[in-house]
Each structure stands twice: as structure tokens, then as C-alpha cells.
Design an enzyme around this catalytic site. Structure first.
Site, PDB file in Angstrom:
ATOM      1  N   VAL A 140      36.078  41.985  41.728  1.00 25.91           N
ATOM      2  CA  VAL A 140      34.881  42.748  41.386  1.00 25.91           C
ATOM      3  C   VAL A 140      33.828  41.841  40.733  1.00 25.91           C
ATOM      4  CG1 VAL A 140      35.992  44.986  41.164  1.00 25.91           C
ATOM      5  CG2 VAL A 140      35.841  43.506  39.156  1.00 25.91           C
ATOM      6  N   ASP A 141      34.257  40.752  40.116  1.00 22.26           N
ATOM      7  CA  ASP A 141      33.335  39.874  39.378  1.00 22.26           C
ATOM      8  C   ASP A 141      32.386  39.095  40.289  1.00 22.26           C
ATOM      9  OD1 ASP A 141      34.449  40.668  37.022  1.00 22.26           O
ATOM     10  OD2 ASP A 141      35.790  38.955  36.847  1.00 22.26           O
ATOM     11  N   MET A 185      31.723  44.820  33.104  1.00 18.52           N
ATOM     12  CA  MET A 185      32.656  43.695  33.190  1.00 18.52           C
ATOM     13  C   MET A 185      31.892  42.433  33.601  1.00 18.52           C
ATOM     14  SD  MET A 185      35.985  45.301  35.059  1.00 18.52           S
ATOM     15  CE  MET A 185      37.224  46.212  34.146  1.00 18.52           C
ATOM     16  N   GLY A 186      32.637  41.323  33.690  1.00 13.36           N
ATOM     17  CA  GLY A 186      32.048  40.051  34.106  1.00 13.36           C
ATOM     18  C   GLY A 186      32.030  39.089  32.937  1.00 13.36           C
ATOM     19  N   GLN A 297      35.003  50.720  36.698  1.00 13.50           N
ATOM     20  CA  GLN A 297      34.188  49.846  37.541  1.00 13.50           C
ATOM     21  C   GLN A 297      34.949  49.340  38.757  1.00 13.50           C
ATOM     22  OE1 GLN A 297      31.737  46.870  34.956  1.00 13.50           O
ATOM     23  NE2 GLN A 297      33.168  47.927  33.623  1.00 13.50           N
TER      24      GLN A 297
END
Lengths: 400, 400
Positions: A140-141, A185-186, A297
């Protein structure tokens, strides 16, 4: 008998199962392998010989699993060591492969998993073992090198963009609205936070400020911008990556989240709460709300991006074809040919090009003040996320 | 000229705009009033004569606003005082009504707003003013008396149920998964937390434990249940209302959230973080994650319940008819005729029956140990929320 095994590793996404079902469906069509085993819980489960024959799945079950978030085969956080440091483990793994006539290993995961693909294919080559090792990317990042974008990212970005839009509308219904912070996130790369900039209302971006790990956080500049916007319209919407950090590289969450409450006690939290503390201490306003989007997410399949779902599926299909064509130590990837109309081309790259690298947001996607995303950069994001809902309100807020 | 005004008050929901558009559409059809004014930001805006003529909206705009979350007319937190304490304000308000030939006032809101309906209709009667005052109920908390369920609740409950299902799947992909806590809104009543019990995987409920404000929190019983489940399957999924409280009535969040971090500092937070502190201090595991669903519960229109959206619309239509038929001081409500097939009947009740009352969860909906919802009670919730997505994974977790 000539079988293969596929496994998943690392954090779940909304579409990682689509990749697995892509590979399985393609094999059902082409019969490259007699059996497609699922290796449960990644390398960790394969080492325990935890294998499930997926040929038993019906068409309907395949369709349902394709549309299921998380990691349908289970996942692991297991990092395979170098051969020199873990000979017994390599020996055991290849004995299990041999015992089940496994001629190809597919690993769906991030850069750690592609490192496993690299190590295993190198080992097999060195030991004259005729097996193919192919990686399928996911995260997802969106911080994987070479590939235009990682499957899983588009769906997470869509969840973030829609959540920003909806919580923005919710946050501005009063005449005095305060400040709203959404944390994404990230940890290392700002792709997910940047997706928050996709949300627009009435042609105007919902997020007044977007904070990324790539741009060192400057408290003074930040507060001055927040104050200016708050004075103008009594409302500021901020999207912040969990990885926002200071010039010395330390996480904002680790330093500034230790602000003190009214009892003189420290208050812990993530980047969102750190920003809340900074704003309330500055005296701009006490009305600051924080929304942490958390694991939804990566698991909110109900908002999966159609493009993401189909690309993940095709990357799984393509992984099968790469192995069939004799490739090994490769990752099934895509490159972008055009933004509009959106067009990609499926290809492959050496696992070593993806393993242990991080793709940061290029700084030319960031506005001059470092606190938002350029309109030009939105062309990269839009096709991955798809059309967002169109809403409309009557009150005057947006005209301010 | 014979006009009316409609306004919104209190916290937003996903479907409160549907009620307003229901009333407007019905008036477009029946022409009961010449103009339907939107009173922006509730009573607060009406007192500033902030009125917008909604007859100018096109069919397409009406459709878009019906499908928009938040409060399209803006909202307020303004509580109208009793006439004796605020004569000037009442005078001003009725002057504004008179100046714009307003013959009916509609207020979409929770029990405070219905109290405003009650006060204004009483004032009008006492002063021989020929006006109709009708309430339209809304609240995600579902804590309104008399009405079977409040519009807004079904959509929030759907968002919670889907989010529990998806975060549950995400939380169990590893072989050692830890404990996951989802915190919902509902400070006084447990209806929203209870909706988390709707999420099932493979016929089994995702939430092992559901904590409500109505059942005093018993730390010892709670920890003993958490420990037992954690020992059995290495994973516990907990849904907790923000309003969980101790036997003495104090909020768990206000007392137990002040646990100490590794620096000896207190840690603040909601009920979810309080439970996290209790679990980690007990030594069961340090792996506890908390998800606070926050304002998305009431604004995530993308997961709105179809039943909720249509009922909200009809309650708006019916409010118009009640005023047309000469009613005043009433609230447009629905009562349930049957769970399966789901059937409701639209009717009305005196605003005084709803104003300033709270509808708690009846204890016969709660399991004997006080930490979940009975299967029988699910019949109440299911038709309001609609069909949930069906997912499927292959790993063994759910068989444990």
C-alpha cells in the site's frame, strides 16, 4: 508431476488476493503446473510444509477470494537470511519443494519478499536446481522501485481520498469549525498522504496542507500557514503521513507527541496527535480533531480501486507466464505508457532491482512551500484511484 | 405567499440530507408551500435571517444532495432556551418567520432539536400564531425514544459492521496476531457498538467481545475473558463503545486511559486506549492495536444503508404532509411492523415524547456475561444495515 507454490508476505492489502487468484486462474486455463499449492503464512508456513492444494477451489470461490481483502493465504514477517548464515533452512526448504514436485515458487510481497525471491533463485542457480522463482509486487505504501506503482496502493489511496472528502464535509458544518487532521500510513514515503490531495469539493482541494516524510517538518512555517488559513475561514484540513519527520530525521510522532495535558502528564500518539499538540500549544485554537485511518487503509476492500484490482490480477497471471517461459529471479511489474488515456505495459525486472530499495516521492511533485502536492502530480494519482463521489452542500462554507 | 423553512441541527449523519430532499421533492410535487427555504446553520442561522430558496435547485442537484453526507444546510449546537428566559429571541425569530411568510418550520435533528420544536409550537399556540412546527428525527446514536430506530443509525451501523469485518480479516493474517480493539461512537447508548456484532466470517461472529455503556465494566471479568480467548486462538477482537463506564458511572476513558508509559508519563485517550492499557498492564500481551472509527461513522456515505437512505427521505416527505394536515409540535417517525420481511409504518408522535429522553439498549439484547449481543437481538439490527460483503480466506485461522 510438476507443481508450483504461491505465498504471501508482509502487511495485507485489499488486492493481494487478486494477484494470487490471477495466477491460479491462468494456470487453470493453461495447465502450466499440475497443482498450484498455497503456502500458508509465507515462507514461515512453507518451512512447516503447510501447503493447501488450490486446484480444489471452484470458480465461485476464486471469484470470492479475488474480492477479499487481507492475505487469504496468511502472511508472515519472516526475513530469510543469506545462505551462508542459514544453510539448514535453505536445505529444508528445497527438500520440501522436491518432496512436493514444486518447480516454481511465487512470492507476493514488498521489497523484503523480493529479496527472498532473489536469494532463492541465486541459491537454485548455484546448486543447479531447475526451479523458477518469481515475485509479485504488493504494498500500500507504493515505495517499490522500477514498477510505476505497486498493486495495493491504488485501493489504499482511494480509501484515503474518499475518507478525506467525507470527513472534510463532516468537519465544516458549523459556523466555527476548528482544525481537522487525518493521519495516513507511509512511514518512509509520502505516496499515501499525497493521495489525500485528490479529494476536492466544488473544484477546490479539501486538504489545505499535506505533510510528507520527504519534506523536513518546519514548525514555524507550518504554524504560520495554519494560522493564516484559520484566520481566513475558521477551518483547516490537514493530511499528514505517519512518517512526518524533523530535519534531523527523527519522527515528529516520537518527539512532539510528548506534549503535556492539563495534569502536566505527557500525551503519546502518532504524527496526527503531535500536530494537534503543536497547534493547541501555539494558541491558534483548542478545537483540533485527529482521525487515524489505521489498518482500514489497507483492508477496506469495499472501496477497492477497479484499476488496482485488475492490475493485481494481471500481475499474477503474468508471473505464471514468466515462470513458464523459463524466467527466474524476476518480478512481474508494469510500467506506465500514458496518463490520459491511462495505459500500462506489463513486463519484468530483476528482483535485485526491487529488493531492499525504497521509492520516495520525487520533490518535483511537492508545491514550493513543501506543504502540498502540485496539480501536475495529480495526473500520476488519478487513474490509479478512479472517479471519486460527487457531493454537494448548500451552506456557504465553501464560498469563503 | 405561504412559505416554509427547514433546518438541520446537531451532529451530521450520512442521510440527514435525504430527509431534507424528501421534504423538498414532496413539496415540488404537491405545492403545499410556495417556497421551501433552507435555514442555514440551524436556528442560529435563521436568527441571522440566513435563508436560501431551495426551489431553485434542479432535479439533478436534489439527487446529488440526497446522496451527500454531513449537513448540507450547515448545522449548529445551539440550544433554544425556554421562552421565559429568552423572550427577545423568540420575538425576533417569529418576526423573521412573518417577514418571509413562513407558515411552517421543520427541524431535522436529535432530541435537543425536537425540544426546540416542542418549545416553538407551544409558543405559537400560546400567542395564536398560525404556524406548524414539525420535527424530523436523526441521530447516528439511535438513542431517540418512540421511533423504532433513528435515521442515520443504519448507515453508521453499516459502516461499523463492514469496518469490523475488514479490520478483523486484516488483524488475523499472521500466526501470532495479538488483540484488536475497535472503538465506536455512542457516549450514552450502545447501539453503535452493538452493530459491530453484525460482522461475521464463515458463520462466526468477528467480535469476541462487545462492550456497551449500559453494562458496567468489570475489569476482572473482562481480563479473564480476554485471557481465555487469547490462550485459545492467539487473537481477540473487541468492539467498545466510547461510553463504556464503571459501576459508579464514570467513563472508563476518563479513568483508565491515564495509564503510564515507559517514561512514567500518563497516556490519554478514549475507551479503546483505556482497554489497551488494561490489557498490556495485565501481562496478557503487548500486541494490542486500537482503531477509533471517529467521524467517518457518521459521514461515510459511500457505505450508506439503502434502507436508511430511503426511510430518511420518506420521513422528510411525511413531515411535509403532517404540516399540510395541520399538525404541530409533532415528530415524523416510524414504527416497526415486522423484522422479516422487514416492514415499517410511518406515523407521528408529540415532540415532547422525544425531546430530552434517551433510549438505551435493553439489557435483554445483551448476553448473560454482559460482553456481547444476543443472536435474537441481531434481528433488530440486520434489516437496517443490509447485506454485508462476503469474504473468504484459505488460511487456517478461522478453524481454530
Amino acid at each position: 508431476m510438476k507443481n508450483c507454490v504461491i505465498a504471501q508476505s508482509g502487511g495485507p492489502t485489499s488486492v493481494i488476493n487478486s494477484s494470487v487468484m490471477g495466477l491460479l486462474s491462468k494456470n487453470n486455463e493453461l495447465k502450466v503446473y499440475d497443482k498450484v499449492y498455497a503456502g500458508l503464512n509465507g515462507i514461515e508456513g512453507i518451512l512447516k510444509e503447510d501447503l493447501v492444494d488450490m486446484n480444489l477451489l471452484t470458480e465461485e470461490e476464486i471469484e470470492t477470494i479475488k474480492h477479499t481483502p487481507s492475505a487469504a493465504l496468511g502472511s508472515c514477517r519472516y526475513k530469510l537470511k543469506e545462505y551462508e548464515d542459514s544453510k539448514e533452512e535453505y536445505k529444508k526448504l528445497f527438500e520440501i519443494f522436491a518432496r512436493h514436485d514444486i518447480k516454481a515458487f511465487f512470492y507476493a510481497g514488498g521489497n523484503d519478499s523480493q529479496d527472498t525471491v532473489r536469494k532463492l533463485s541465486a541459491y537454485a542457480k548455484d546448486h543447479n536446481i531447475d526451479m523458477n522463482f518469481i515475485g509479485i509486487p504488493k504494498t500500500v505504501d507504493n515505495d517499490l522501485q522500477v514498477i510505476d506503482h505497486a498493486p495495493g496502493f491504488g485501493s489504499a489511496a482511494r480509501y484515503i481520498a474518499v475518507s478525506v472528502l467525507e470527513s472534510y464535509l463532516d468537519s465544516m458544518v458549523y459556523t466555527n469549525n476548528g482544525i481537522f487532521i487525518t493521519e495516513t500510513m507511509g512511514r518512509d514515503a509520502g505516496w499515501l498522504a499525497a493521495s489525500g490531495a485528490l479529494a476536492t469539493y466544488n473544484g477546490r482541494r479539501c486538504a489545505d496542507i499535506v505533510l510528507l516524510p520527504e519534506v523536513p517538518f518546519d514548525e514555524e512555517k507550518f504554524l504560520s500557514k495554519v494560522r493564516k488559513i484559520y484566520e481566513e475561514k475558521g477551518h483547516v484540513y490537514i493530511v499528514a503521513s505517519e512518517g512526518v519527520r524533523l530535519a534531523d530525521g527523527s519522527f515528529l510522532a516520537a518527539t512532539k507527541a510528548h506534549a503535556h495535558d492539563s495534569f502536566g502528564h505527557a500525551q503519546l500518539g502518532g504524527a496526527g496527535n503531535a500536530l494537534k499538540n503543536i497547534i493547541t500549544e501555539s494558541g491558534i485554537t483548542k478545537r483540533v480533531k485527529v482521525l487515524e485511518l489505521s489498518t482500514l487503509q489497507r483492508s477496506a476492500f469495499h472501496l477497492a480501486s477497479e484499476v488496482d484490482l485488475e492490475e493485481a490480477f494481471k500481475l499474477g497471471e503474468r508471473a505464471l507466464l514468466l515462470a513458464r517461459d523459463g524466467e527466474t529471479g524476476k518480478v512481474s511489474i508494469l510500467v506506465r505508457k500514458s496518463d490520459e488515456p491511462y495505459e500500462v505495459e506489463y513486463t519484468a525486472t530483476d528482483a535485485s532491482n526491487i529488493a531492499n530499495h525504497v521509492k520516495y516521492m520525487p520533490l518535483d511533485m511537492v508545491t514550493e512551500d513543501g506543504m502540498n502536492i502540485t496539480e501536475e502530480a495529480m495526473k500520476y494519482f488519478r487513474p490509479l484511484v478512479g472517479k471519486l463521489p460527487e457531493y454537494r452542500v448548500i451552506h456557504h462554507f465553501h464560498e469563503k
